[in-house]
Scaffold this active site. Structure first.
Site, PDB file in Angstrom:
ATOM      1  N   ASP A  24       7.260  -0.238  -3.664  1.00 44.48           N
ATOM      2  CA  ASP A  24       7.651  -0.904  -2.408  1.00 44.48           C
ATOM      3  C   ASP A  24       8.823  -1.838  -2.716  1.00 44.48           C
ATOM      4  O   ASP A  24       8.727  -2.684  -3.601  1.00 44.48           O
ATOM      5  CB  ASP A  24       6.443  -1.691  -1.870  1.00 44.48           C
ATOM      6  CG  ASP A  24       6.700  -2.298  -0.503  1.00 44.48           C
ATOM      7  OD1 ASP A  24       5.808  -2.203   0.361  1.00 44.48           O
ATOM      8  OD2 ASP A  24       7.779  -2.892  -0.296  1.00 44.48           O
ATOM      9  N   ASP A 122      10.723   1.875   3.019  1.00 47.93           N
ATOM     10  CA  ASP A 122      10.901   1.260   1.694  1.00 47.93           C
ATOM     11  C   ASP A 122       9.716   1.456   0.750  1.00 47.93           C
ATOM     12  O   ASP A 122       9.606   0.755  -0.246  1.00 47.93           O
ATOM     13  CB  ASP A 122      11.245  -0.232   1.831  1.00 47.93           C
ATOM     14  CG  ASP A 122      10.029  -1.115   1.996  1.00 47.93           C
ATOM     15  OD1 ASP A 122       9.042  -0.656   2.605  1.00 47.93           O
ATOM     16  OD2 ASP A 122      10.065  -2.257   1.520  1.00 47.93           O
ATOM     17  N   GLU A 123       8.827   2.398   1.037  1.00 46.00           N
ATOM     18  CA  GLU A 123       7.720   2.610   0.099  1.00 46.00           C
ATOM     19  C   GLU A 123       7.369   4.081  -0.043  1.00 46.00           C
ATOM     20  O   GLU A 123       7.558   4.872   0.879  1.00 46.00           O
ATOM     21  CB  GLU A 123       6.487   1.786   0.488  1.00 46.00           C
ATOM     22  CG  GLU A 123       6.045   2.012   1.891  1.00 46.00           C
ATOM     23  CD  GLU A 123       4.839   1.169   2.291  1.00 46.00           C
ATOM     24  OE1 GLU A 123       3.978   0.874   1.462  1.00 46.00           O
ATOM     25  OE2 GLU A 123       4.790   0.829   3.471  1.00 46.00           O
TER      26      GLU A 123
HETATM   27  P1  TTP Z   1       7.832  -4.412   4.098  1.00 44.73           P
HETATM   28  O1  TTP Z   1       7.827  -3.611   2.842  1.00 44.73           O
HETATM   29  O2  TTP Z   1       6.549  -4.681   4.775  1.00 44.73           O
HETATM   30  O3  TTP Z   1       8.491  -5.840   3.826  1.00 44.73           O
HETATM   31  P2  TTP Z   1       9.702  -6.238   2.889  1.00 44.73           P
HETATM   32  O4  TTP Z   1      10.180  -5.079   2.079  1.00 44.73           O
HETATM   33  O5  TTP Z   1      10.748  -6.895   3.723  1.00 44.73           O
HETATM   34  O6  TTP Z   1       9.081  -7.352   1.957  1.00 44.73           O
HETATM   35  P3  TTP Z   1       8.056  -7.168   0.757  1.00 44.73           P
HETATM   36  O7  TTP Z   1       8.773  -7.686  -0.450  1.00 44.73           O
HETATM   37  O8  TTP Z   1       6.877  -8.001   1.124  1.00 44.73           O
HETATM   38  O9  TTP Z   1       7.728  -5.715   0.653  1.00 44.73           O
HETATM   39  O10 TTP Z   1       8.775  -3.740   5.151  1.00 44.73           O
HETATM   40  C1  TTP Z   1       9.954  -3.030   4.805  1.00 44.73           C
HETATM   41  C2  TTP Z   1      11.045  -3.288   5.815  1.00 44.73           C
HETATM   42  O11 TTP Z   1      10.596  -2.908   7.110  1.00 44.73           O
HETATM   43  C3  TTP Z   1      11.459  -4.739   5.929  1.00 44.73           C
HETATM   44  O12 TTP Z   1      12.439  -5.088   4.960  1.00 44.73           O
HETATM   45  C4  TTP Z   1      11.941  -4.834   7.325  1.00 44.73           C
HETATM   46  C5  TTP Z   1      11.142  -3.804   8.096  1.00 44.73           C
HETATM   47  N1  TTP Z   1      10.072  -4.469   8.858  1.00 44.73           N
HETATM   48  C6  TTP Z   1      10.340  -4.835  10.169  1.00 44.73           C
HETATM   49  O13 TTP Z   1      11.435  -4.579  10.696  1.00 44.73           O
HETATM   50  N2  TTP Z   1       9.352  -5.497  10.876  1.00 44.73           N
HETATM   51  C7  TTP Z   1       8.135  -5.808  10.323  1.00 44.73           C
HETATM   52  O14 TTP Z   1       7.281  -6.414  10.989  1.00 44.73           O
HETATM   53  C8  TTP Z   1       7.884  -5.418   8.953  1.00 44.73           C
HETATM   54  C9  TTP Z   1       6.572  -5.749   8.306  1.00 44.73           C
HETATM   55  C10 TTP Z   1       8.881  -4.759   8.274  1.00 44.73           C
HETATM   56 MG    MG Z   2       8.852  -3.902   1.025  1.00 42.31          MG
END
Ligand code: TTP
Ligand code: MG
Length: 376
Positions: A24, A122-123
């Site tokens: 992720d 992103d995962e």
């Molecule tokens: P995530 O992987 O949940 O968050 P992240 O990558 O920003 O942070 P982390 O380090 O905790 O993994 O989500 C991936 C992307 O999806 C995030 O960068 C932006 C988008 N996203 C939104 O647009 N709205 C949301 O509510 C969430 C959770 C994510």
């Molecule tokens: Mg993320």
């Protein structure tokens, strides 16, 4: 007479262990922005709606870890984020950019997997069972992290475990730039103290119901009477308890190819301004194109949709004589098709949809190169 080397000795042979890796990206949209604009590195960065000096509507998409120190998080109203940290750098969401980076990251990851499954922008899950040991898997994961960092300038967190759920929980365990390896014999200790809501799929409602039953931790859920769980949740109760016990046989596998990729948008105010409509159409073309590239597809059929203020809705489609993934062609064709809908009526919504795909040649997996007994 049962053969002495028959059934019983088979039982003693442990089943071939599965090794699943979940990766992720860290604060993905914000990290990409910081890569594009190095002056943002180490600063609180918030990606989302325009805060308009605290008066803005809409929410935070994500924010950098520096911004998280102020209590800002995804899905928070942007106005609240502004109150918490007015000097943060607030940036609009640039989906085409994130999709392009995502597509390249996924392309890298896919090459490391025996089986691959993208889960979101992103995962992803990678089945790396063939590596044979958790030690090798960890070294392998470090290579993956370094590869992504070198190619795209962003960090990720990785979790490794015997199943998808554990790998996913593990990748979230130490963030950012984390690495958490949970071996099969460490699963119970790892999961037991965690809150039930840590299990993906157990949301707020289920957490509340479980809480009312006195089940707060995953350990408590794992030990709970299965009949009572079935009485309350049906078959879901069994699945939940299995996950809590670290039992998760779901395979890592690619989801089916999509039939179409569409995006539509409702104007803040109905409009008959051709300039505004064409601009929006171009943006939508950029979005569907990004997803197309992201999925590694080419398309043949393009449709547009127009809904007027009175809700009358029309679609028009056009089929190319060859497969393409060219953005300019999408924009040109969409603009040409929308022209006949531009009259004195106000438009409420427009959309673009791509269909009829062919997939680029499947990338060659390179995991064999990393296998311990590889001859490559
Ligand atoms: P995530 O992987 O949940 O968050 P992240 O990558 O920003 O942070 P982390 O380090 O905790 O993994 O989500 C991936 C992307 O999806 C995030 O960068 C932006 C988008 N996203 C939104 O647009 N709205 C949301 O509510 C969430 C959770 C994510
Ligand atoms: Mg993320």
């Amino acid at each position: 007479m049962p053969d002495r080397n028959g059934d019983s000795s088979d039982l003693e042979t442990p089943p071939p262990g599965r090794i699943v890796l979940h990766v992720d990206m860290d604060s993905f949209f914000a990290s990409v922005e910081a890569r594009e604009h190095p002056e943002l590195k180490g600063k609180p960065v918030v990606v989302g709606a325009d805060p308009k000096q605290g008066q803005g509507r809409g929410v935070v998409s994500t924010c950098s870890y520096e911004a998280r120190k102020y209590g800002i998080h995804s899905a928070m109203p942007i106005s609240q984020a502004y109150q918490l940290c007015p000097h943060a750098m607030f940036l609009p969401v640039n989906f085409p950019l994130y999709h392009a980076v995502s597509a390249r990251v996924m392309g890298i990851l896919r090459n490391y997997a025996e089986a691959f499954q993208q889960l979101s922008i992103d995962e992803a899950y990678l089945d790396i069972s063939g590596l044979g040991s958790y030690e090798t898997a960890e070294a392998y994961a470090r290579v993956i992290k370094e590869d992504i960092r070198a190619a795209e300038g962003i960090t990720c967190s990785i979790g490794i475990g015997p199943g998808k759920t554990i790998a996913k929980i593990a990748s979230d365990y130490q963030k950012p730039d984390g690495m958490t390896v949970v071996k099969p014999d460490g699963v119970a200790d790892f999961l037991s103290p965690m809150k039930v809501g840590t299990i993906p799929g157990i949301g707020k409602k289920t957490t509340m119901v479980l809480g009312a039953m006195g089940i707060i931790t995953i350990g408590q859920l794992a030990a709970f009477d299965v009949q009572e769980l079935i009485a309350r949740f049906g078959r879901g109760g069994i699945a939940m308890r299995e996950l809590a016990r670290g039992i998760d046989r779901r395979e890592v596998r690619e989801r089916g190819i999509r039939k179409s990729i569409g995006r539509e948008v409702t104007f803040a105010e109905d409009t008959d301004d051709p300039g505004q409509i064409l601009l929006k159409l171009d943006a939508l073309a950029g979005d569907v194109h990004a997803t197309l590239v992201h999925r590694g597809l080419r398309f043949k059929n393009l449709a547009i949709k127009v809904r007027y203020a009175g809700f009358a809705t029309y679609t028009k489609s056009s089929t190319f004589d060859h497969f393409t993934d060219d953005l300019a062609s999408i924009q040109r064709t969409a603009r040409m098709m929308v022209r006949e809908f531009l009259d004195d009526r106000k438009i409420r919504l427009i959309g673009i949809r791509l269909a009829r795909f062919d997939q680029h040649a499947v990338r060659q997996a390179t995991i064999d190169e990393f296998l311990p007994d590889s001859t490559a």
